[in-house]
Design an enzyme around this catalytic site. Sequence first.
Site, PDB file in Angstrom:
ATOM      1  N   ASP A 128      -3.152   7.899  -6.534  1.00  0.00           N
ATOM      2  CA  ASP A 128      -3.411   9.261  -6.050  1.00  0.00           C
ATOM      3  C   ASP A 128      -2.978  10.304  -7.079  1.00  0.00           C
ATOM      4  OD1 ASP A 128      -4.222   7.976  -3.734  1.00  0.00           O
ATOM      5  OD2 ASP A 128      -2.241   8.123  -2.817  1.00  0.00           O
ATOM      6  N   HIS A 172      -1.546   4.789   5.250  1.00  0.00           N
ATOM      7  CA  HIS A 172      -1.749   5.546   4.005  1.00  0.00           C
ATOM      8  C   HIS A 172      -3.235   5.620   3.658  1.00  0.00           C
ATOM      9  CE1 HIS A 172      -0.704   6.673  -0.263  1.00  0.00           C
ATOM     10  NE2 HIS A 172      -1.920   6.170  -0.443  1.00  0.00           N
ATOM     11  N   GLU A 173      -3.922   4.475   3.682  1.00  0.00           N
ATOM     12  CA  GLU A 173      -5.344   4.453   3.336  1.00  0.00           C
ATOM     13  C   GLU A 173      -6.178   5.199   4.377  1.00  0.00           C
ATOM     14  OE1 GLU A 173      -6.454   3.533   0.469  1.00  0.00           O
ATOM     15  OE2 GLU A 173      -4.423   2.950  -0.087  1.00  0.00           O
ATOM     16  N   HIS A 206      -6.531   8.800   3.500  1.00  0.00           N
ATOM     17  CA  HIS A 206      -7.633   9.095   2.579  1.00  0.00           C
ATOM     18  C   HIS A 206      -8.974   9.068   3.316  1.00  0.00           C
ATOM     19  CE1 HIS A 206      -4.940   8.913  -0.774  1.00  0.00           C
ATOM     20  NE2 HIS A 206      -4.694   7.621  -0.649  1.00  0.00           N
TER      21      HIS A 206
END
Length: 293
Positions: free
Chosen positions: A140, A46-47, A50
């Site tokens: 987010d 997930h990170e 980004h």
Amino acid sequence: MAPRTSSPWKGMKIRIHPLFWLVILLSIWTGHWIEMLTLFVVIVIHELGHVTAAWSFGWRIRSMEILPFGGVAKMDEWGTVPNREEIVVALAGPFHHVWMVLISVLFYQAGWWTKEWTLYFIEGNLWIAAFNLLPIYPLDGGRVLQVWLTYLLPYRNAVAVTLWWSLLAASLLIILSFFIPGSLVHIPLFSISVFLLYSNIISYRQREYQFIRFLLHRLEKGIDPKWGTIQIRHAGGAILRQIVKSWYKEKEHIVEVMGEDDRVLGVLTEEQLLKRYFTSSVMPKKPPHQRIS
């Protein structure tokens, strides 16, 4: 857009919070280390969503930190880049859960994963994605909320409204953690909510620094020709600080300085106002530039 570095990892620090190791030890002790390891991998991916999206836009990525209950990718560009970039970077993390869910279904159909494990993996991804999309800063969804508000409100007001709402929402989540059946308090929700509350208290205290950074970036980078223009009228002698507080993020502002007889004394551009803002606090009653006789 800033030039990309050769790698998203260049200059980026990777940190693991000390309490994360405590969570790992507890998961091993209780026999749930495989589940915890799986969630750890999901959070890292997930990170990385980004990080890779930010890197593609040339953002400066300071660090990626793994927390006991999630992760945080820290970047310098929030609030100073186009709204489109901020939305893409914010949603890149939750988007990665889509392909992880699809891959888990393919693994199940290929016979590599059991039905129970596939359902656990899908449920974990959906919960992480859904929680991160809550409109609470700095999740987010909260970042997307702040971007959306900049279209409706001046930038400084959009930041303040986002933080006030996030403080309230985080407080409500803390209260909710005491009403979930099964125990006196839902520890994961309580911990995450306290972290969100603390983060928003810090951000609220630093909101003026964020606003100054926003103004400095406009002075340094100038105006995007694609932005629309807003004309503002102010009386001579108006406080510059009050003027810049009314500025929108993706708009060019032209300020007409009015005299006591409602006659236009002059017109000032953003660049002229910002230069004066950082050297003076009061607009002269008769601006020397572009005076209209």
